[in-house]
Design a protein around this motif. Sequence first.
Motif, PDB file in Angstrom:
ATOM      1  N   CYS A  62       0.822  -1.212   0.000  1.00  6.11           N
ATOM      2  CA  CYS A  62       0.000   0.000   0.000  1.00  6.11           C
ATOM      3  C   CYS A  62       0.855   1.262   0.000  1.00  6.11           C
ATOM      4  O   CYS A  62       0.507   2.255  -0.657  1.00  6.11           O
ATOM      5  N   ASP A  66       0.101   3.415  -3.072  1.00  7.69           N
ATOM      6  CA  ASP A  66      -0.819   4.491  -2.714  1.00  7.69           C
ATOM      7  C   ASP A  66      -0.231   5.550  -1.791  1.00  7.69           C
ATOM      8  O   ASP A  66      -0.934   6.497  -1.435  1.00  7.69           O
ATOM      9  N   GLY A  70      -2.496   1.975   4.557  1.00  5.14           N
ATOM     10  CA  GLY A  70      -3.742   1.247   4.388  1.00  5.14           C
ATOM     11  C   GLY A  70      -4.177   0.570   5.676  1.00  5.14           C
ATOM     12  O   GLY A  70      -3.448   0.570   6.672  1.00  5.14           O
ATOM     13  N   ARG A 102     -10.842   2.152  -3.672  1.00  7.07           N
ATOM     14  CA  ARG A 102     -10.150   2.270  -2.387  1.00  7.07           C
ATOM     15  C   ARG A 102      -9.663   0.933  -1.856  1.00  7.07           C
ATOM     16  O   ARG A 102      -8.939   0.902  -0.869  1.00  7.07           O
ATOM     17  N   SER A 103     -10.059  -0.161  -2.465  1.00  2.00           N
ATOM     18  CA  SER A 103      -9.675  -1.479  -1.957  1.00  2.00           C
ATOM     19  C   SER A 103      -8.566  -2.077  -2.811  1.00  2.00           C
ATOM     20  O   SER A 103      -8.455  -1.809  -4.003  1.00  2.00           O
ATOM     21  N   VAL A 143      -7.497   1.792   1.368  1.00  2.00           N
ATOM     22  CA  VAL A 143      -6.613   2.964   1.407  1.00  2.00           C
ATOM     23  C   VAL A 143      -7.499   4.211   1.295  1.00  2.00           C
ATOM     24  O   VAL A 143      -8.633   4.140   0.828  1.00  2.00           O
TER      25      VAL A 143
END
Length: 146
Positions: A62, A66, A70, A102-103, A143
Amino acid sequence: MNSSVESADQPTSAGTASGTPKVGQRVLHRRYVPYSHAHYAGNLVDGAYSLAAFGDVATEMCIITDGDEGLFASYSDVQFRAPVRAGDCIEIEATLVRVGSRSREMEFEVRVVARGNPERGESAADVLDPPVVATTARGVVVVPPR
Protein backbone atom coordinates in the motif's frame (compact mmCIF):
# COMPACT_ATOMS: atom_id res chain seq x y z
CA MET A 1 14.38 -8.55 7.07
CA ASN A 2 14.88 -8.23 3.34
CA SER A 3 12.30 -6.87 0.96
CA SER A 4 11.86 -6.64 -2.78
CA VAL A 5 9.20 -5.29 -5.08
CA GLU A 6 8.43 -6.27 -8.64
CA SER A 7 6.43 -3.85 -10.71
CA ALA A 8 6.16 -2.40 -14.16
CA ASP A 9 6.51 1.06 -12.60
CA GLN A 10 9.69 3.10 -12.39
CA PRO A 11 11.53 3.02 -9.06
CA THR A 12 9.86 5.31 -6.54
CA SER A 13 11.32 8.41 -4.97
CA ALA A 14 11.28 8.85 -1.20
CA GLY A 15 7.91 9.85 0.18
CA THR A 16 5.85 9.22 -2.94
CA ALA A 17 3.79 6.33 -4.25
CA SER A 18 4.72 4.78 -7.58
CA GLY A 19 1.45 5.75 -9.21
CA THR A 20 -1.44 3.59 -10.25
CA PRO A 21 -1.60 0.21 -8.49
CA LYS A 22 -1.29 -2.59 -11.04
CA VAL A 23 -2.62 -6.13 -10.82
CA GLY A 24 0.37 -8.45 -10.63
CA GLN A 25 2.56 -6.17 -8.51
CA ARG A 26 4.41 -8.21 -5.89
CA VAL A 27 6.18 -7.53 -2.61
CA LEU A 28 8.48 -10.12 -1.05
CA HIS A 29 9.92 -10.11 2.47
CA ARG A 30 12.35 -12.62 3.96
CA ARG A 31 12.95 -13.11 7.64
CA TYR A 32 14.32 -15.49 10.23
CA VAL A 33 11.82 -16.86 12.76
CA PRO A 34 13.45 -16.39 16.19
CA TYR A 35 13.18 -19.02 18.89
CA SER A 36 11.50 -16.43 21.11
CA HIS A 37 8.43 -16.81 18.87
CA ALA A 38 8.06 -20.56 19.47
CA HIS A 39 4.64 -21.12 20.97
CA TYR A 40 4.09 -24.87 20.94
CA ALA A 41 6.00 -28.12 21.33
CA GLY A 42 8.44 -28.85 18.53
CA ASN A 43 9.29 -25.13 18.32
CA LEU A 44 6.11 -24.44 16.36
CA VAL A 45 4.97 -20.85 15.98
CA ASP A 46 1.27 -20.07 15.95
CA GLY A 47 -0.65 -19.33 12.77
CA ALA A 48 -1.00 -15.69 13.78
CA TYR A 49 2.71 -15.31 12.98
CA SER A 50 1.96 -15.81 9.27
CA LEU A 51 -1.02 -13.44 9.42
CA ALA A 52 1.14 -10.74 10.99
CA ALA A 53 3.71 -11.25 8.23
CA PHE A 54 0.93 -10.88 5.64
CA GLY A 55 0.04 -7.56 7.27
CA ASP A 56 3.65 -6.40 6.88
CA VAL A 57 3.85 -7.13 3.14
CA ALA A 58 0.37 -5.65 2.59
CA THR A 59 1.49 -2.47 4.37
CA GLU A 60 4.52 -2.15 2.11
CA MET A 61 2.38 -2.82 -0.98
CA CYS A 62 0.00 0.00 0.00
CA ILE A 63 2.87 2.39 0.70
CA ILE A 64 4.35 1.64 -2.73
CA THR A 65 1.08 1.83 -4.65
CA ASP A 66 -0.82 4.49 -2.71
CA GLY A 67 1.59 6.35 -0.46
CA ASP A 68 -0.36 5.18 2.60
CA GLU A 69 -0.10 2.18 4.93
CA GLY A 70 -3.74 1.25 4.39
CA LEU A 71 -5.90 -0.75 6.79
CA PHE A 72 -6.63 -4.46 6.61
CA ALA A 73 -10.36 -5.07 6.12
CA SER A 74 -10.58 -8.86 5.82
CA TYR A 75 -8.89 -12.18 5.23
CA SER A 76 -10.46 -15.01 3.27
CA ASP A 77 -9.46 -18.57 2.49
CA VAL A 78 -6.64 -18.77 5.04
CA GLN A 79 -4.93 -22.17 4.69
CA PHE A 80 -2.31 -23.49 7.11
CA ARG A 81 -0.59 -26.08 4.91
CA ALA A 82 2.65 -26.86 6.76
CA PRO A 83 4.24 -25.85 10.06
CA VAL A 84 6.38 -22.80 10.59
CA ARG A 85 9.02 -23.40 13.27
CA ALA A 86 11.44 -21.27 15.20
CA GLY A 87 14.73 -21.35 13.33
CA ASP A 88 13.05 -21.26 9.92
CA CYS A 89 13.89 -18.70 7.27
CA ILE A 90 10.67 -17.72 5.54
CA GLU A 91 9.67 -15.57 2.64
CA ILE A 92 6.33 -13.82 2.59
CA GLU A 93 4.85 -12.70 -0.70
CA ALA A 94 1.91 -10.45 -1.52
CA THR A 95 0.56 -10.24 -5.05
CA LEU A 96 -1.99 -7.59 -6.01
CA VAL A 97 -4.92 -9.38 -7.67
CA ARG A 98 -7.66 -6.74 -7.73
CA VAL A 99 -7.66 -2.95 -7.56
CA GLY A 100 -10.81 -1.08 -6.57
CA SER A 101 -11.25 2.64 -6.04
CA ARG A 102 -10.15 2.27 -2.39
CA SER A 103 -9.67 -1.48 -1.96
CA ARG A 104 -6.67 -3.61 -2.81
CA GLU A 105 -7.14 -7.38 -2.86
CA MET A 106 -4.00 -9.49 -2.49
CA GLU A 107 -2.98 -13.11 -2.47
CA PHE A 108 -0.46 -14.06 0.20
CA GLU A 109 1.95 -16.94 0.64
CA VAL A 110 4.46 -17.88 3.34
CA ARG A 111 7.19 -20.24 2.16
CA VAL A 112 9.81 -21.90 4.37
CA VAL A 113 13.08 -21.53 2.44
CA ALA A 114 15.47 -22.87 5.10
CA ARG A 115 15.03 -24.86 8.29
CA GLY A 116 17.24 -25.70 11.23
CA ASN A 117 18.52 -29.29 11.29
CA PRO A 118 19.59 -30.13 14.86
CA GLU A 119 20.34 -33.74 13.87
CA ARG A 120 23.43 -32.44 12.03
CA GLY A 121 24.46 -30.07 14.81
CA GLU A 122 23.20 -27.36 17.15
CA SER A 123 23.39 -24.58 14.59
CA ALA A 124 23.03 -26.64 11.40
CA ALA A 125 20.38 -25.64 8.87
CA ASP A 126 19.33 -26.72 5.40
CA VAL A 127 18.08 -24.77 2.40
CA LEU A 128 14.78 -26.27 1.28
CA ASP A 129 14.61 -26.80 -2.46
CA PRO A 130 11.84 -26.44 -3.31
CA PRO A 131 10.60 -24.21 -0.48
CA VAL A 132 7.67 -25.51 1.59
CA VAL A 133 4.43 -23.54 1.22
CA ALA A 134 3.30 -23.07 4.81
CA THR A 135 0.40 -20.59 4.70
CA THR A 136 -1.76 -19.05 1.98
CA ALA A 137 -4.57 -16.49 2.11
CA ARG A 138 -6.41 -13.72 0.32
CA GLY A 139 -6.98 -10.36 1.93
CA VAL A 140 -8.47 -6.96 1.31
CA VAL A 141 -6.87 -3.70 2.39
CA VAL A 142 -8.46 -0.27 2.11
CA VAL A 143 -6.61 2.96 1.41
CA PRO A 144 -7.77 6.60 1.59
CA PRO A 145 -9.35 8.12 -1.51
CA ARG A 146 -6.85 9.60 -3.96
